[in-house]
Scaffold this active site. Structure first.
Site, short mmCIF file in Angstrom:
data_model
loop_
_atom_site.label_atom_id
_atom_site.label_comp_id
_atom_site.label_asym_id
_atom_site.label_seq_id
_atom_site.Cartn_x
_atom_site.Cartn_y
_atom_site.Cartn_z
N LEU A 157 -80.97 37.60 51.86
CA LEU A 157 -81.14 38.49 50.72
C LEU A 157 -80.26 38.02 49.56
O LEU A 157 -79.18 37.46 49.78
CB LEU A 157 -80.77 39.93 51.09
CG LEU A 157 -81.82 40.76 51.82
CD1 LEU A 157 -81.21 42.07 52.31
CD2 LEU A 157 -83.01 41.05 50.92
N ASP A 158 -80.73 38.26 48.34
CA ASP A 158 -79.91 37.94 47.17
C ASP A 158 -78.62 38.77 47.19
O ASP A 158 -78.59 39.88 47.74
CB ASP A 158 -80.68 38.22 45.88
CG ASP A 158 -81.88 37.29 45.73
OD1 ASP A 158 -81.84 36.19 46.30
OD2 ASP A 158 -82.85 37.67 45.04
#
Length: 502
Positions: A157-158
């Site tokens: 995930l960012d």
């Protein structure tokens, strides 16, 4: 043992004892077979000779009486050979007590996926149940100064994103690849009116665009072009590697890409708007502007991707965007700013200004290359027009960039947008609110509480229904005080009755 003997002739016996590493030599004759009287100072050698029982009519070494005093050791009965016990490989704990499996947690924003995984790994180290089951592997990990808990995560995930993050412990790390190819569901909030370098709120402003007339019907007409199997241009701030280096490294150092990035084929099974477009909200447009060099880098990167997309038969919006980008020529001052240094110029030490994290960074300038000076971001005055937000729900295959989807639909509508909030609500069979350990549980509760939930899903899978153990009832202080007074009154009555008894 080598021996040479003849009738009435003295022979020589030579034997090497491996345990002592020395040679023992003894003289003997073949006239007798009384091996038990062999003169030897070594108990091991004597034990060997005592166990020797030749067949009938075979010669047996006997000692020679040469007049020298020797200590004679007699063995009445040879020792019986007892085989050593069979070695059994044992663990320090039963395998049933070592946890191994997968579970899902909720990653909060502001931290990378690897950092949050390490944070949970440090918590699990306190419980030996999560340690690797093999004692050999534990010693090896300790020698390499690794954590006794082997952990990995499936799907990155960012840093600014939040939501489902799948973790695997010990032997289950070998099966993490199954979570890289599964479908994922996201909920994203798009802010219309501006475009950034990273396509989210972490980047710098590339340009402002009017966002008048953004309605649900207008958005729905555009979303139809982005459902199904499509070609997508990934953002330049991504982890895709070219020439062994990630794209975001090229972007942060303002380096030219060695080659263009090919569009990626992804499948978007669901792309819908949630609720209505909100004109009044708490989000403000960003004001930090990107430099001309960063704008040029994004333009060159985007143009190269659109050209490949149009060649492969992309959508009509890609052809329209490519036409708009190539309509205006690149300013001459920007082209001069990126020309390499002349041949023969030597490199030196150049210092970059502060980056986004507030740290200075130095690098060695290579010969024939002049690095670009990064100037501080210019603060712009945002437009006074409307800048609405809209919430979307996207279910897509692995490798889909939601930031690029939001950026592309805004360009298709003739405006600009970036993601202000991104949440992964489902990955495979793991879903928020169903079988995911929340970030609040990990932060507020001790390991004894949320660790039981993790072990349950590791052993039973994501489809099992976890039933939390009953919590101890907290008694009302007023009721507890009333019970105490009542007990004290009963004890006083018993004492009074005992005193009055004859």
């Amino acid at each position: 043992m080598n021996g040479t003997a003849s009738s009435g002739v003295v022979g020589h016996l030579r034997c090497r004892l491996p345990a002592q590493g020395r040679f023992y030599s003894r003289d003997y004759s073949t006239s007798s077979c009384n091996s038990s009287a062999f003169r030897c100072t070594s108990p091991v050698f004597a034990k060997f000779l005592n166990s020797y029982r030749p067949e009938k009519n075979q010669h047996c070494p006997t000692p020679v009486d040469d007049g020298k005093p020797r200590k004679v050791r007699q063995f009445s009965k040879p020792p019986e050979y007892t085989p050593p016990p069979e070695r059994v490989k044992r663990l320090s704990r039963p395998e049933s007590m070592s946890a191994s499996g997968s579970f899902a947690v909720e990653k909060p924003p502001g931290v990378t996926s690897s950092q949050y995984m390490i944070r949970i790994q440090r918590k699990l180290e306190k419980d030996p149940e999560f340690h690797v089951p093999s004692s050999t592997e534990r010693r090896e990990r300790k020698r390499k100064r690794l954590s006794p808990v082997k952990a990995g995560h499936g799907g990155t995930l960012d840093p600014s994103a939040e939501g489902v993050l799948i973790l695997a412990i010990n032997e289950a790390t070998k099966g993490l690849s199954q979570y890289l190819d599964c479908t994922k569901t996201y909920e994203a909030i798009a802010h219309f009116g501006a475009a950034t370098t990273t396509y989210d709120a972490e980047g710098l402003i590339l340009n402002y665009a009017p966002a008048d007339g953004i309605t649900e019907e207008r958005i729905e007409n555009v979303l139809q072009q982005f459902r199904g199997t499509i070609q997508q241009i990934p953002p330049i701030y991504s982890a895709i590697k070219i020439g062994g280096q990630a794209l975001y490294d090229y972007a942060r150092r303002l380096k030219d890409l060695p080659r263009g990035v090919q569009p990626r084929t992804v499948t978007v099974s669901e792309f819908s708007i949630i609720g209505k477009v909100e004109q009044e909200h708490s989000y403000e447009l960003l004001t930090a502007s990107a430099t001309d060099r960063e704008k040029l880098q994004e333009r060159v990167f985007r143009t190269a991707g659109l050209q490949e997309l149009v060649k492969s038969g992309g959508s009509e919006y890609a052809a329209l965007e490519l036409e708009n980008l190539t309509r205006d020529p690149i300013p001459e001052e920007l082209l001069l700013a990126v020309e390499p240094a002349r041949e023969g110029e030597d490199g030196g030490e150049r210092e970059l200004p502060l980056d986004k994290t507030g740290h200075k960074r130095k690098y060695k300038q290579r010969s024939g290359y002049t690095p670009q000076t990064v100037v501080p971001a210019v603060q712009l005055e945002p437009p006074t027009g409307p800048h609405p937000i809209a919430k979307f729900r996207i279910t897509a295959s692995s490798g889909t960039y939601v930031r690029s989807l939001i950026h592309d639909i805004a360009l298709a509508m003739g405006t600009a947008a970036y993601v202000v909030k991104l949440q992964r609500v489902r990955q495979g069979e793991w879903e928020l609110g169903k079988n995911v350990i929340t970030a609040a549980e990990i932060q507020d509760q001790p390991l004894e509480m949320w660790g039981k939930k993790a072990v349950f899903y590791m052993k039973n899978g994501a489809d099992a229904v976890y039933v939390p153990p009953p919590s101890p009832e907290v008694e009302d202080p007023a009721v507890k005080e009333a019970k105490t007074i009542e007990l004290e009154g009963e004890s006083d009555k018993q004492k009074l009755s005992s005193d009055q008894a004859p």
